[in-house]
Write a protein that holds these residues in place. Sequence first.
Motif, PDB file in Angstrom:
ATOM      1  N   LEU A  65     -16.592  28.887 -27.929  1.00 56.11           N
ATOM      2  CA  LEU A  65     -16.661  28.314 -26.589  1.00 56.11           C
ATOM      3  C   LEU A  65     -18.007  28.593 -25.925  1.00 56.11           C
ATOM      4  CD1 LEU A  65     -13.148  29.091 -25.078  1.00 56.11           C
ATOM      5  CD2 LEU A  65     -13.963  26.949 -26.067  1.00 56.11           C
ATOM      6  N   ARG A  66     -18.582  29.756 -26.188  1.00 48.87           N
ATOM      7  CA  ARG A  66     -19.858  30.131 -25.575  1.00 48.87           C
ATOM      8  C   ARG A  66     -21.015  29.314 -26.136  1.00 48.87           C
ATOM      9  NH1 ARG A  66     -19.004  36.341 -27.434  1.00 48.87           N
ATOM     10  NH2 ARG A  66     -16.795  36.477 -26.938  1.00 48.87           N
ATOM     11  N   MET A  67     -20.788  28.669 -27.277  1.00 46.80           N
ATOM     12  CA  MET A  67     -21.863  27.986 -27.988  1.00 46.80           C
ATOM     13  C   MET A  67     -21.888  26.473 -27.749  1.00 46.80           C
ATOM     14  SD  MET A  67     -21.495  30.015 -31.602  1.00 46.80           S
ATOM     15  CE  MET A  67     -21.621  31.817 -31.673  1.00 46.80           C
ATOM     16  N   ILE A  68     -20.891  25.964 -27.032  1.00 45.86           N
ATOM     17  CA  ILE A  68     -20.801  24.526 -26.801  1.00 45.86           C
ATOM     18  C   ILE A  68     -21.642  24.142 -25.597  1.00 45.86           C
ATOM     19  CG2 ILE A  68     -19.240  22.608 -26.293  1.00 45.86           C
ATOM     20  CD1 ILE A  68     -17.002  24.231 -27.627  1.00 45.86           C
ATOM     21  N   ASP A  69     -22.377  23.057 -25.728  1.00 49.33           N
ATOM     22  CA  ASP A  69     -23.151  22.530 -24.600  1.00 49.33           C
ATOM     23  C   ASP A  69     -22.207  22.295 -23.425  1.00 49.33           C
ATOM     24  OD1 ASP A  69     -24.458  20.738 -22.774  1.00 49.33           O
ATOM     25  OD2 ASP A  69     -25.881  20.244 -24.358  1.00 49.33           O
ATOM     26  N   PRO A 130     -18.708  35.219 -21.925  1.00 48.56           N
ATOM     27  CA  PRO A 130     -19.831  36.158 -21.782  1.00 48.56           C
ATOM     28  C   PRO A 130     -21.076  35.631 -22.489  1.00 48.56           C
ATOM     29  CG  PRO A 130     -18.290  36.922 -23.439  1.00 48.56           C
ATOM     30  CD  PRO A 130     -17.661  35.713 -22.823  1.00 48.56           C
ATOM     31  N   PRO A 131     -22.236  36.242 -22.243  1.00 52.04           N
ATOM     32  CA  PRO A 131     -23.474  35.794 -22.899  1.00 52.04           C
ATOM     33  C   PRO A 131     -23.371  35.886 -24.421  1.00 52.04           C
ATOM     34  CG  PRO A 131     -23.952  37.267 -21.068  1.00 52.04           C
ATOM     35  CD  PRO A 131     -22.472  37.326 -21.282  1.00 52.04           C
ATOM     36  N   LEU A 132     -24.167  35.053 -25.087  1.00 48.05           N
ATOM     37  CA  LEU A 132     -24.195  35.077 -26.543  1.00 48.05           C
ATOM     38  C   LEU A 132     -24.962  36.305 -27.033  1.00 48.05           C
ATOM     39  CD1 LEU A 132     -25.020  31.354 -27.400  1.00 48.05           C
ATOM     40  CD2 LEU A 132     -22.817  32.501 -27.638  1.00 48.05           C
ATOM     41  N   LEU A 177     -30.597  23.403 -26.466  1.00 51.66           N
ATOM     42  CA  LEU A 177     -31.445  24.225 -25.605  1.00 51.66           C
ATOM     43  C   LEU A 177     -30.733  24.561 -24.302  1.00 51.66           C
ATOM     44  CD1 LEU A 177     -35.024  22.660 -26.015  1.00 51.66           C
ATOM     45  CD2 LEU A 177     -34.135  24.766 -27.024  1.00 51.66           C
ATOM     46  N   ARG A 178     -29.940  23.624 -23.786  1.00 47.29           N
ATOM     47  CA  ARG A 178     -29.214  23.865 -22.540  1.00 47.29           C
ATOM     48  C   ARG A 178     -28.245  25.027 -22.704  1.00 47.29           C
ATOM     49  NH1 ARG A 178     -26.812  19.373 -22.088  1.00 47.29           N
ATOM     50  NH2 ARG A 178     -28.175  18.281 -20.636  1.00 47.29           N
ATOM     51  N   THR A 179     -27.502  25.027 -23.805  1.00 50.36           N
ATOM     52  CA  THR A 179     -26.570  26.128 -24.064  1.00 50.36           C
ATOM     53  C   THR A 179     -27.303  27.455 -24.183  1.00 50.36           C
ATOM     54  OG1 THR A 179     -25.024  24.670 -25.226  1.00 50.36           O
ATOM     55  CG2 THR A 179     -24.845  27.016 -25.683  1.00 50.36           C
ATOM     56  N   THR A 184     -27.983  32.797 -22.909  1.00 48.31           N
ATOM     57  CA  THR A 184     -28.763  33.901 -23.467  1.00 48.31           C
ATOM     58  C   THR A 184     -29.819  34.346 -22.454  1.00 48.31           C
ATOM     59  OG1 THR A 184     -30.571  32.622 -24.482  1.00 48.31           O
ATOM     60  CG2 THR A 184     -28.534  32.827 -25.755  1.00 48.31           C
ATOM     61  N   ARG A 185     -30.543  35.403 -22.794  1.00 46.91           N
ATOM     62  CA  ARG A 185     -31.623  35.896 -21.938  1.00 46.91           C
ATOM     63  C   ARG A 185     -32.971  35.280 -22.305  1.00 46.91           C
ATOM     64  NH1 ARG A 185     -30.206  40.214 -25.299  1.00 46.91           N
ATOM     65  NH2 ARG A 185     -31.826  40.820 -26.811  1.00 46.91           N
ATOM     66  N   LEU A 186     -32.969  34.313 -23.216  1.00 49.47           N
ATOM     67  CA  LEU A 186     -34.209  33.622 -23.576  1.00 49.47           C
ATOM     68  C   LEU A 186     -34.718  32.834 -22.376  1.00 49.47           C
ATOM     69  CD1 LEU A 186     -33.247  32.312 -27.130  1.00 49.47           C
ATOM     70  CD2 LEU A 186     -34.390  34.450 -26.534  1.00 49.47           C
ATOM     71  N   ILE A 187     -36.045  32.692 -22.272  1.00 50.25           N
ATOM     72  CA  ILE A 187     -36.663  32.066 -21.107  1.00 50.25           C
ATOM     73  C   ILE A 187     -37.298  30.740 -21.499  1.00 50.25           C
ATOM     74  CG2 ILE A 187     -38.438  32.321 -19.330  1.00 50.25           C
ATOM     75  CD1 ILE A 187     -38.136  35.337 -19.559  1.00 50.25           C
ATOM     76  N   ARG A 188     -37.038  29.705 -20.716  1.00 47.09           N
ATOM     77  CA  ARG A 188     -37.660  28.407 -20.955  1.00 47.09           C
ATOM     78  C   ARG A 188     -39.129  28.481 -20.527  1.00 47.09           C
ATOM     79  NH1 ARG A 188     -36.006  22.826 -21.689  1.00 47.09           N
ATOM     80  NH2 ARG A 188     -33.910  23.649 -21.953  1.00 47.09           N
ATOM     81  N   CYS A 189     -40.026  28.071 -21.424  1.00 46.93           N
ATOM     82  CA  CYS A 189     -41.457  28.087 -21.113  1.00 46.93           C
ATOM     83  C   CYS A 189     -42.096  26.709 -21.284  1.00 46.93           C
ATOM     84  CB  CYS A 189     -42.190  29.118 -21.976  1.00 46.93           C
ATOM     85  SG  CYS A 189     -42.054  28.836 -23.756  1.00 46.93           S
TER      86      CYS A 189
END
Length: 238
Positions: A65-69, A130-132, A177-179, A184-189
Amino acid sequence: MKVLIVDDETLARDELKSLIAQESDIEIVGECANAIEGIAAINRLSPEIMFLDIHMPQVTGLEMLRMIDPERMPRVVFLTAYEEYAVRAFEENAFDYLLKPIQEERLQKTLARLRKTTSDQREKLLDVAPPLRHIPCTGLNRIRLMKLEEVEAIFSKPGGIYVLGNDGHEHFTELTLRTLEERTRLIRCHRQYMVNPEHIKDIALGENGVANILTLGGRSIPVSRRFLGPLKEQLGIL
């Protein structure tokens, strides 16, 4: 109603298909043997409803469920052979759940509910998810669950979404990318790139508000003008 079945047990999938085969208003658009196949099928087929087994190897139904867009989340009916998992499914705000072996009378009640309501459970599911901690990546006859700390960056290209690992290789993932941005704590740059802040070595500022990130692994990641300000803010750079 377009239905997707995700269950690692072939007999369980066949049983469910046979039970709903005569329902004229239901179309089974696909069936999958694991969560990663399920995510790919959701992206490709856009089902309205998903019958999802909770207890699957590598990636469970709850983890899936956490991985679905978020924009593609179907209504979810959990399947389980264990009463304790059914209780947890209820807590996860599933539309409904069915205990295996599935009883036709109980299934009919679920189908009746699905027909009567168009309520969207998307927000409830995302609220409790919760976060991935891992990103599932697929290769030839294998699934690799990459820990977030192993990820340097993620990027999109016409062939899909790829994870740049600290092993020096690119790994394909079905996640969007939206998911990844939301879970996650990854940052869009950049419109096509995300970076792990823990793998940033330095940022080279260029002209016209653009920049490049140099990762600890020696990769150069572009930073667009649109995302430079938010990136610096998230990193605590004045």
